[in-house]
Each structure stands twice: as structure tokens, then as C-alpha cells.
Design a protein around this motif. Structure first.
Motif, PDB file in Angstrom:
ATOM      1  N   ARG A  62       0.815  -1.216   0.000  1.00  0.00           N
ATOM      2  CA  ARG A  62       0.000   0.000   0.000  1.00  0.00           C
ATOM      3  C   ARG A  62       0.848   1.264   0.000  1.00  0.00           C
ATOM      4  O   ARG A  62       0.423   2.298  -0.522  1.00  0.00           O
ATOM      5  N   LEU A  63       2.027   1.198   0.581  1.00  0.00           N
ATOM      6  CA  LEU A  63       2.857   2.391   0.761  1.00  0.00           C
ATOM      7  C   LEU A  63       4.064   2.340  -0.166  1.00  0.00           C
ATOM      8  O   LEU A  63       4.738   1.313  -0.271  1.00  0.00           O
ATOM      9  N   ILE A  64       4.329   3.461  -0.827  1.00  0.00           N
ATOM     10  CA  ILE A  64       5.534   3.591  -1.642  1.00  0.00           C
ATOM     11  C   ILE A  64       6.208   4.912  -1.284  1.00  0.00           C
ATOM     12  O   ILE A  64       5.534   5.938  -1.109  1.00  0.00           O
ATOM     13  N   LEU A  65       7.516   4.894  -1.126  1.00  0.00           N
ATOM     14  CA  LEU A  65       8.276   6.096  -0.801  1.00  0.00           C
ATOM     15  C   LEU A  65       8.971   6.593  -2.058  1.00  0.00           C
ATOM     16  O   LEU A  65       9.674   5.835  -2.739  1.00  0.00           O
ATOM     17  N   VAL A  66       8.759   7.863  -2.382  1.00  0.00           N
ATOM     18  CA  VAL A  66       9.364   8.487  -3.558  1.00  0.00           C
ATOM     19  C   VAL A  66      10.302   9.581  -3.074  1.00  0.00           C
ATOM     20  O   VAL A  66       9.855  10.575  -2.486  1.00  0.00           O
ATOM     21  N   SER A  67      11.592   9.406  -3.315  1.00  0.00           N
ATOM     22  CA  SER A  67      12.548  10.394  -2.822  1.00  0.00           C
ATOM     23  C   SER A  67      12.632  11.582  -3.776  1.00  0.00           C
ATOM     24  O   SER A  67      12.575  11.427  -5.009  1.00  0.00           O
ATOM     25  N   TYR A  68      12.763  12.750  -3.196  1.00  0.00           N
ATOM     26  CA  TYR A  68      12.888  13.981  -3.973  1.00  0.00           C
ATOM     27  C   TYR A  68      14.115  13.912  -4.877  1.00  0.00           C
ATOM     28  O   TYR A  68      14.084  14.367  -6.034  1.00  0.00           O
ATOM     29  N   GLU A  69      15.179  13.321  -4.351  1.00  0.00           N
ATOM     30  CA  GLU A  69      16.414  13.225  -5.118  1.00  0.00           C
ATOM     31  C   GLU A  69      16.204  12.402  -6.389  1.00  0.00           C
ATOM     32  O   GLU A  69      16.658  12.775  -7.478  1.00  0.00           O
ATOM     33  N   GLU A 121      -1.448   1.507 -13.194  1.00  0.00           N
ATOM     34  CA  GLU A 121      -1.930   2.401 -14.241  1.00  0.00           C
ATOM     35  C   GLU A 121      -1.095   2.250 -15.509  1.00  0.00           C
ATOM     36  O   GLU A 121       0.089   1.925 -15.456  1.00  0.00           O
ATOM     37  N   THR A 122      -1.717   2.512 -16.644  1.00  0.00           N
ATOM     38  CA  THR A 122      -1.007   2.484 -17.919  1.00  0.00           C
ATOM     39  C   THR A 122      -0.042   3.665 -17.988  1.00  0.00           C
ATOM     40  O   THR A 122      -0.425   4.798 -17.683  1.00  0.00           O
ATOM     41  N   PRO A 123       1.218   3.433 -18.360  1.00  0.00           N
ATOM     42  CA  PRO A 123       2.189   4.538 -18.428  1.00  0.00           C
ATOM     43  C   PRO A 123       1.697   5.669 -19.323  1.00  0.00           C
ATOM     44  O   PRO A 123       0.996   5.445 -20.320  1.00  0.00           O
ATOM     45  N   TYR A 124       2.094   6.882 -18.967  1.00  0.00           N
ATOM     46  CA  TYR A 124       1.690   8.084 -19.695  1.00  0.00           C
ATOM     47  C   TYR A 124       2.936   8.911 -19.989  1.00  0.00           C
ATOM     48  O   TYR A 124       3.830   9.029 -19.132  1.00  0.00           O
ATOM     49  N   ARG A 125       3.001   9.465 -21.179  1.00  0.00           N
ATOM     50  CA  ARG A 125       4.157  10.281 -21.546  1.00  0.00           C
ATOM     51  C   ARG A 125       3.968  11.707 -21.010  1.00  0.00           C
ATOM     52  O   ARG A 125       3.203  12.500 -21.568  1.00  0.00           O
ATOM     53  N   HIS A 126       4.656  12.027 -19.936  1.00  0.00           N
ATOM     54  CA  HIS A 126       4.555  13.349 -19.331  1.00  0.00           C
ATOM     55  C   HIS A 126       5.542  14.318 -19.982  1.00  0.00           C
ATOM     56  O   HIS A 126       6.630  13.923 -20.412  1.00  0.00           O
ATOM     57  N   ASP A 127       5.153  15.565 -20.040  1.00  0.00           N
ATOM     58  CA  ASP A 127       6.038  16.625 -20.528  1.00  0.00           C
ATOM     59  C   ASP A 127       6.752  17.218 -19.320  1.00  0.00           C
ATOM     60  O   ASP A 127       6.201  18.083 -18.617  1.00  0.00           O
ATOM     61  N   LEU A 128       7.958  16.764 -19.079  1.00  0.00           N
ATOM     62  CA  LEU A 128       8.700  17.156 -17.886  1.00  0.00           C
ATOM     63  C   LEU A 128       9.477  18.455 -18.068  1.00  0.00           C
ATOM     64  O   LEU A 128      10.229  18.845 -17.171  1.00  0.00           O
ATOM     65  N   THR A 181      13.702  14.171  -9.030  1.00  0.00           N
ATOM     66  CA  THR A 181      14.277  15.279  -9.806  1.00  0.00           C
ATOM     67  C   THR A 181      15.425  14.830 -10.696  1.00  0.00           C
ATOM     68  O   THR A 181      15.633  15.404 -11.764  1.00  0.00           O
ATOM     69  N   ALA A 182      16.167  13.791 -10.282  1.00  0.00           N
ATOM     70  CA  ALA A 182      17.319  13.343 -11.076  1.00  0.00           C
ATOM     71  C   ALA A 182      16.939  12.282 -12.099  1.00  0.00           C
ATOM     72  O   ALA A 182      17.536  12.211 -13.182  1.00  0.00           O
ATOM     73  N   GLN A 183      15.962  11.435 -11.773  1.00  0.00           N
ATOM     74  CA  GLN A 183      15.554  10.355 -12.669  1.00  0.00           C
ATOM     75  C   GLN A 183      14.019  10.306 -12.760  1.00  0.00           C
ATOM     76  O   GLN A 183      13.406   9.316 -12.367  1.00  0.00           O
ATOM     77  N   PRO A 184      13.394  11.370 -13.253  1.00  0.00           N
ATOM     78  CA  PRO A 184      11.927  11.432 -13.225  1.00  0.00           C
ATOM     79  C   PRO A 184      11.256  10.350 -14.061  1.00  0.00           C
ATOM     80  O   PRO A 184      10.247   9.782 -13.637  1.00  0.00           O
ATOM     81  N   GLU A 185      11.779  10.049 -15.259  1.00  0.00           N
ATOM     82  CA  GLU A 185      11.131   9.044 -16.097  1.00  0.00           C
ATOM     83  C   GLU A 185      11.158   7.678 -15.419  1.00  0.00           C
ATOM     84  O   GLU A 185      10.142   6.960 -15.395  1.00  0.00           O
ATOM     85  N   ARG A 186      12.295   7.306 -14.887  1.00  0.00           N
ATOM     86  CA  ARG A 186      12.419   6.009 -14.217  1.00  0.00           C
ATOM     87  C   ARG A 186      11.540   5.954 -12.973  1.00  0.00           C
ATOM     88  O   ARG A 186      10.886   4.943 -12.709  1.00  0.00           O
ATOM     89  N   THR A 187      11.495   7.038 -12.226  1.00  0.00           N
ATOM     90  CA  THR A 187      10.667   7.083 -11.020  1.00  0.00           C
ATOM     91  C   THR A 187       9.191   6.967 -11.367  1.00  0.00           C
ATOM     92  O   THR A 187       8.442   6.215 -10.734  1.00  0.00           O
ATOM     93  N   LEU A 188       8.746   7.703 -12.383  1.00  0.00           N
ATOM     94  CA  LEU A 188       7.338   7.665 -12.778  1.00  0.00           C
ATOM     95  C   LEU A 188       6.950   6.296 -13.328  1.00  0.00           C
ATOM     96  O   LEU A 188       5.836   5.816 -13.100  1.00  0.00           O
ATOM     97  N   SER A 189       7.851   5.658 -14.058  1.00  0.00           N
ATOM     98  CA  SER A 189       7.570   4.323 -14.581  1.00  0.00           C
ATOM     99  C   SER A 189       7.302   3.344 -13.441  1.00  0.00           C
ATOM    100  O   SER A 189       6.341   2.565 -13.488  1.00  0.00           O
ATOM    101  N   ALA A 190       8.140   3.388 -12.406  1.00  0.00           N
ATOM    102  CA  ALA A 190       7.941   2.504 -11.255  1.00  0.00           C
ATOM    103  C   ALA A 190       6.662   2.862 -10.502  1.00  0.00           C
ATOM    104  O   ALA A 190       5.940   1.982 -10.021  1.00  0.00           O
ATOM    105  N   LEU A 191       6.372   4.151 -10.407  1.00  0.00           N
ATOM    106  CA  LEU A 191       5.176   4.590  -9.693  1.00  0.00           C
ATOM    107  C   LEU A 191       3.913   4.137 -10.423  1.00  0.00           C
ATOM    108  O   LEU A 191       2.958   3.658  -9.792  1.00  0.00           O
ATOM    109  N   TYR A 192       3.894   4.272 -11.726  1.00  0.00           N
ATOM    110  CA  TYR A 192       2.738   3.814 -12.508  1.00  0.00           C
ATOM    111  C   TYR A 192       2.533   2.310 -12.337  1.00  0.00           C
ATOM    112  O   TYR A 192       1.395   1.840 -12.248  1.00  0.00           O
TER     113      TYR A 192
END
Length: 279
Positions: free
Chosen positions: A184-191, A210-217, A194-205
Motif C-alpha cells: 500500500r505504501l511507496i516512498l518516492v525520494s525527492y532526489e 496504471e497504464t504509463p503516460y508520456r509526461h512533458d517534464l 528530480t534526477a531520474q523522473p522518467e524512471r521514477t514515474l515508470s515505477a510509480l505507474y
């Protein structure tokens, strides 16, 4: 005609919590680009839930007329009704208090997830101190301490059990080591965000199912000027338009910065909790 909750389509709720100044507003700004999602900065829902929960407790002489099924329906209904006008199928509500309420969230919304934003505590204190100094003419109302005094007294106020950082840190540990954390709980580090947003978002999705989404970062927007002005803290929720790591020197005295250097328990292999994902 207004759509009643009983006839409204099924909506899934998730919750963003964790430590202050750790990227929750940034994460919300990213997630809200997805047309399936509604996400925002820290809001009033957790406080409303807490107040209603207390009013239905033994402190109220009429609590004898309220059973747990009724409590569950009313608390769930409060959250659902707050977002009744939202059209998206997925809602992320943000508040640092949610980490202290994992058992309640598991009861109200069994399929919900909690995203806890975390960051090195020394840099959190540094970030808050920067906000205080940038608004020297308008003392902020969001801190449970006097914005006067010194950086030492401000830090002690922030780190205390009722302080902006201290409460959130204790709530995070409460959630992390609790029975409801696994799955139920996932920890997302600020570091990492900000440094690896695509990889972080992929794991979060993946965690959210949820189906991955192409974000405009590189073109993020988030408008919280009205709240920040009300809190006498202009710029509190400002985000940069592009997700990038920011290298800078701390403004804290060396001993204050070192004081919290060992408190990032989520990075210590010996203190990591099995079954809890740490990004």
C-alpha cells in the motif's frame, strides 16, 4: 440534474503524503498532466476526516447511536462528496497527515495506495529556512514556531513532535513500520524524482496499476499563488517548469546540517522494511 454518489462511476482514490518540502507539489503537477488523474497540493480533506472522526468518538455523548458501519460510510462519503464534481476516474488527495492514517485508509478504500514523498531532512530544514528568509517582511503562518529568533530556534520548532517536519517524520515512520504498509505504501525520494523522473514515474505507474503516460517534464505548471499569499508565504509552492536536480550549498550552520544526516532511515539497508517499495 446532480449525479448522486450512488449512481456516479467508480472512482479510485490514492493519497500523497510524506515529508514537507519533498516534492509533493512537484509530483502533483506531473500527475495532473494525465487526463485520467486529478492531483493537487495539500488540501483540507484530511483535516475534515480527522474532525468528523473525533466527533463520532466517545467524546460525543451521542456516539452510542453510531456504529462502525455508519462511521465508515460517513467518512468515505465525506471524501467522495468532496470530489463529487471531479470527472477523472483517479483522484490523488494530498496531506502530510495521511501517513498517520493508513489503517483508516485501508478500511475506507481497500484498493488505495499512499505515496510518501521523502527527502534528506537536512535539506528539508534548509528549504524551509530559505522560505523564511525570502519572506522576512511577512512572517509565515504555516509554521508552528516563531519565525523570529534564530535559525537554531526555528530548526528546533520545526523538528519538534508538533512541528512541521517533526510530525510528518513521525507519521512517516508510523506508516512505514505499520501493518498496512506492505503493498500500500511507496516512498518516492525527492532526489530520485528530480534526477531520474522518467524512471521514477515508470515505477510509480507500475505500483498504481496504471497504464504509463508520456509526461512533458519540461513544461510543468502549478498555480498556488492564492494559498501562498493567504499563508504570508509567497513562493511556497512554486515549482520550476522543468524537472531538474538542483545543486546548491546549504545555508544552515554546519552542526545543524549534520544533526539530521542519519535520519534518512529509508536509505539504510538495515532499517528497510520488507514489502515497502522505496524509489
Amino acid at each position: 440534474m446532480t449525479t448522486s454518489r450512488s449512481t456516479a462511476p467508480h472512482r479510485r482514490f490514492h493519497f500523497i503524503s510524506g515529508l514537507p518540502r519533498s516534492g509533493s507539489t512537484l509530483l502533483a503537477a506531473i500527475l495532473q498532466q494525465n487526463p485520467r488523474f486529478t492531483a493537487g497540493m495539500s488540501g483540507p480533506v484530511a483535516g475534515l476526516v480527522t474532525s468528523l472522526l473525533h466527533e463520532m468518538s466517545g467524546k460525543n455523548e451521542f456516539s452510542v447511536f453510531i456504529d462502525n458501519n455508519q462511521r465508515t460510510r460517513m467518512l468515505r462519503g465525506l471524501i467522495e462528496d468532496f470530489y463529487a464534481d471531479v470527472k477523472t476516474p483517479v483522484v490523488f488527495d494530498t496531506n502530510r497527515a495521511w501517513c498517520s492514517k493508513l489503517p483508516l485508509l485501508a478500511t475506507l478504500f481497500p484498493d488505495s495506495k499512499v505515496i510518501a514523498c521523502v527527502r534528506n531532512l537536512s535539506w528539508i530544514i534548509d528549504s524551509v529556512e530559505r522560505v523564511v528568509r525570502q519572506n522576512a517582511l511577512e512572517p509565515s503562518i504555516i509554521f508552528n514556531h516563531q519565525s523570529g529568533g534564530t535559525v537554531y530556534s526555528r530548526t528546533n520548532g520545526l523538528a519538534g513532535p508538533d512541528g512541521l517536519v517533526g510530525f510528518a517524520y513521525d507519521a512517516l515512520k508510523d506508516a512505514y513500520y505499520g501493518d498496512q504498509a506492505e503493498g500500500r505504501l511507496i516512498l518516492v525520494s525527492y532526489e530520485n524524482l528530480t534526477a531520474q523522473p522518467e524512471r521514477t514515474l515508470s515505477a510509480l505507474y507500475g505500483f498504481l496499476g496504471e497504464t504509463p503516460y508520456r509526461h512533458d517534464l519540461n513544461h510543468l505548471t502549478f498555480d498556488a499563488q492564492a494559498y501562498d499569499r493567504r499563508a504570508n508565504t509567497p513562493g511556497l509552492h512554486n515549482i520550476r517548469p522543468a524537472v531538474r536536480p538542483l545543486e546548491r550549498r546549504t545555508i544552515l550552520p554546519p552542526e545543524l546540517f549534520q544533526r539530521f544526516s542519519r535520519d534518512s532511515f529509508w536509505t539504510d539497508p538495515q532499517r528497510m522494511r520488507a514489502g515497502v517499495i522505496v524509489l
